[in-house]
Write an enzyme that holds these catalytic residues in place. Structure first.
Site, PDB file in Angstrom:
ATOM      1  CB  SER A 123      -0.956   0.023   1.201  1.00 15.95           C
ATOM      2  OG  SER A 123      -0.255   0.213   2.409  1.00 15.95           O
TER       3      SER A 123
ATOM      4  CE  LYS B   2      -2.555   2.607   4.267  1.00 21.79           C
ATOM      5  NZ  LYS B   2      -1.768   1.450   4.664  1.00 21.79           N
TER       6      LYS B   2
END
Length: 149
Positions: free
Chosen positions: A69, A106
């Site tokens: 990701s 993230k």
């Protein structure tokens, strides 16, 4: 787009660094990406990776990246993150976050009334963090250790 259930497959394992013994390795100094330099002149120098990568030992942890990701930020599956929990998060930094019982890495975008966890891979959706989420910024990623061969 991958959903949150698929993202759980890419949770992080957190490790405590062992800085009890020096880890000195030969250090050849700065490497110029242009013309070659006589690196053998510097082979007597040593570098301790613990001192180089761990500024705040009591607040530093390692984690291995699982999943893709964050691949567009060059955080690839198997890379080791150095996470410093003493660094205050600034907008647009990459951090390890704990949200609803799961760790994730993230980019964190901070807005006036909310924040977003933004993956660096178009196959994943960004996640709006709301008051309903159990959320903390666990630590800021300060270094990435990656295998290149």
């Amino acid at each position: 787009m991958r959903d949150k259930e698929e993202e759980k497959l890419f949770a992080l394992d957190i490790y405590i660094p062992d800085i009890s013994t020096p880890n000195e390795l030969p250090f050849i100094g700065d490497i110029v990406a242009g013309f070659p330099s006589p690196a053998t002149d510097y082979m007597e120098l040593k570098i301790d990776l613990n001192k180089e990568l761990v500024s705040h030992p009591e607040a530093t942890f390692y984690a291995r990246v699982k999943g893709d990701s964050m691949m567009d930020a060059d955080l690839l599956d198997g890379d080791v993150l150095v996470i410093d929990r003493s660094i205050e998060l600034k907008n647009n930094q990459i951090a390890v976050c704990f949200i609803d019982g799961e760790f994730t890495v993230k980019r964190v975008l901070i807005e006036a009334d909310c924040c977003w966890l933004v993956p660096e891979n178009k196959s994943f959706e960004k996640l709006l963090v709301t008051k309903e989420n159990n959320f903390i910024v666990w630590g800021v990623v300060s270094y990435v250790i990656k295998k290149v061969i």
